[in-house]
Design an enzyme around this catalytic site. Structure first.
Site, short mmCIF file in Angstrom:
data_model
loop_
_atom_site.label_atom_id
_atom_site.label_comp_id
_atom_site.label_asym_id
_atom_site.label_seq_id
_atom_site.Cartn_x
_atom_site.Cartn_y
_atom_site.Cartn_z
N ALA A 142 4.13 -34.80 12.77
CA ALA A 142 3.21 -35.94 12.85
C ALA A 142 3.95 -37.27 12.95
O ALA A 142 3.36 -38.33 12.80
CB ALA A 142 2.29 -35.94 11.62
N SER B 60 9.25 -35.24 8.83
CA SER B 60 9.32 -34.00 8.03
C SER B 60 10.56 -33.18 8.37
O SER B 60 11.14 -32.54 7.49
CB SER B 60 8.06 -33.16 8.22
OG SER B 60 7.97 -32.70 9.55
N SER B 61 11.00 -33.20 9.64
CA SER B 61 12.18 -32.40 10.01
C SER B 61 13.43 -32.95 9.32
O SER B 61 14.21 -32.20 8.73
CB SER B 61 12.43 -32.45 11.52
OG SER B 61 11.24 -32.30 12.20
N ALA B 62 13.60 -34.28 9.40
CA ALA B 62 14.77 -34.90 8.76
C ALA B 62 14.70 -34.69 7.25
O ALA B 62 15.73 -34.42 6.61
CB ALA B 62 14.81 -36.39 9.07
N ALA B 63 13.49 -34.78 6.68
CA ALA B 63 13.34 -34.59 5.24
C ALA B 63 13.79 -33.17 4.86
O ALA B 63 14.51 -32.99 3.87
CB ALA B 63 11.88 -34.82 4.83
N ASP C 50 15.36 -41.30 10.83
CA ASP C 50 14.69 -40.40 9.89
C ASP C 50 15.61 -39.90 8.78
O ASP C 50 15.24 -39.89 7.60
CB ASP C 50 14.09 -39.21 10.65
CG ASP C 50 13.03 -39.65 11.65
OD1 ASP C 50 13.00 -40.84 12.01
OD2 ASP C 50 12.23 -38.80 12.08
N LEU D 100 6.30 -38.30 10.90
CA LEU D 100 6.54 -38.87 9.57
C LEU D 100 7.87 -38.40 8.99
O LEU D 100 8.13 -38.53 7.80
CB LEU D 100 5.38 -38.51 8.63
CG LEU D 100 4.01 -38.99 9.09
CD1 LEU D 100 2.93 -38.55 8.10
CD2 LEU D 100 3.98 -40.52 9.23
#
Ligand code: MEV
Length: 353
Positions: free
Chosen positions: A119, A123-126, A167, A121
């Site tokens: 989305a 999430s992949s890097a997180a 990110d 926001l």
């Protein structure tokens, strides 16, 4: 029993997405939706990975069933994107095995996330930052924030082929960052309360299994913008200069705590994103709803979208005094709406046992 927990924030881009690809400055911030990775010992050797609580969402209607008794619209979970999230975990494990030789004892890796997938926001890097941090800590690999960030960025690059440095910088360090020509600078700015709204739509052109692939969608959107830049270079240069001006003014508005000015600038940035063709119908409608209900400002955030590509996109809203009405209206339109605070804490690692 030894246990390591690493948690990291999501991100939103406040100003300058897309234009940043051409050297314009972009301003992004951590938001207080977090992803957590727990690493614990396992009796067997090898890795056991679980991923849960991700707010992936959607609706499903079976037109055949509609003719019969069951006419309900069913909510569904986006398992395709969740499965894809696992590729960042396996990517991180492979990278850390090669680079540091980790993994001679078995571990459980349990991921819980409050960050919607695919989305825009982060999430992949997180997932990459929290997995790298938790596993290196667990296996006693010497690490520090900068090494964790660069290892996680390398993992994201390897899995996706291309990755924004924004990110991983935000997931690791939190706060606000200003990005220029690929260089990431941390800046101190006051906290904001925002609404982030995520909304999905079915792809008209792509295999729906691939529509959740953020990297594919982002690449296609960036390629579309580049094509328009090449077709209308003078126009594009003027829009890039306008975007740069908005980022400069926005930093001043944030420093002066001038929410009204900041809102106007967010609206203008949305207009520029529309001008370069990355605002799909549903995100446009969410932004217009928020603006018409008295939001100080609203815009698409991240890569945006196109009706043809479908997938999930996000908007951010500076709601001012009308937060409850705006939130309700966005939810009525089908968005997942999250009240968030900006500028929060980056990577946190706790070890016990
Ligand atoms: C995607 O979240 C943001 C873009 O500006 C791409 C990038 O910064 O790499 C579209």
């Amino acid at each position: 029993m030894k246990k390591v927990r690493a948690s990291v924030p999501a991100k939103v881009i406040l100003f300058g997405e897309h234009f940043v690809v051409y050297g314009t400055r972009a301003l992004a911030t951590a938001i207080d939706r977090r992803l957590t990775v727990d690493v614990t010992a396992r009796a067997k050797s090898g890795y056991h990975v679980t991923i849960e609580n991700i707010p992936t969402f959607g609706l499903e209607l079976d037109l055949e069933a509609r003719k019969g008794a069951d006419q309900t619209i069913q909510p569904y979970k986006d398992y395709g994107s969740a499965a894809q999230a696992l590729s960042y975990v396996t990517g991180a494990i492979e990278y850390l095995e090669e680079r540091y030789g980790i993994g001679d004892e078995g571990v459980h890796v349990a991921i819980t996330s409050g960050i919607p997938l695919s989305a825009g926001l982060g999430s992949s890097a997180a997932t990459c930052v929290a997995t790298v941090a938790a596993l290196t800590e667990y296996f006693g690999v010497r690490n520090d924030l900068e090494r964790i960030r660069s290892d996680a960025h390398a993992v994201e690059l390897r899995v996706q082929g291309a990755a924004s440095p924004i990110d991983t910088a935000i997931a690791t360090h939190g706060g606000y960052v200003l990005v220029e020509q690929g260089a990431v600078q941390h800046v101190q700015l006051p906290e904001l309360r925002l609404l982030v709204g995520c909304m999905g739509s079915i792809s008209l052109s792509m295999d729906t299994a691939k529509a959740g692939d953020l990297s594919l969608k982002t690449k296609a959107l960036i390629a579309g913008v580049r094509a328009r830049k090449e077709q209308f270079p003078a126009f594009f240069e003027a829009v890039c200069n306008a975007a740069e001006e908005l980022t400069t003014e926005a930093i001043q508005a944030l420093e002066a705590d001038d929410a009204v000015k900041l809102g106007t600038l967010l609206n203008s940035n949305h207009g520029l994103l529309d001008a370069i063709g990355v605002v799909p119908r549903r995100l446009s409608s969410l932004v217009k709803s928020a603006q018409s209900l008295g939001a100080l400002g609203a815009k698409v955030t991240g890569a945006g979208g196109s009706d043809e590509l479908g997938g999930i996109g996000s908007v951010l809203v500076l709601p001012g005094r009308h937060e409850e009405q705006i939130r309700a209206a966005m939810e009525l339109e089908g968005a997942l709406v999250m009240p968030v605070r900006t500028g929060g804490e980056g990577l946190k690692v706790e070890t016990s046992g």
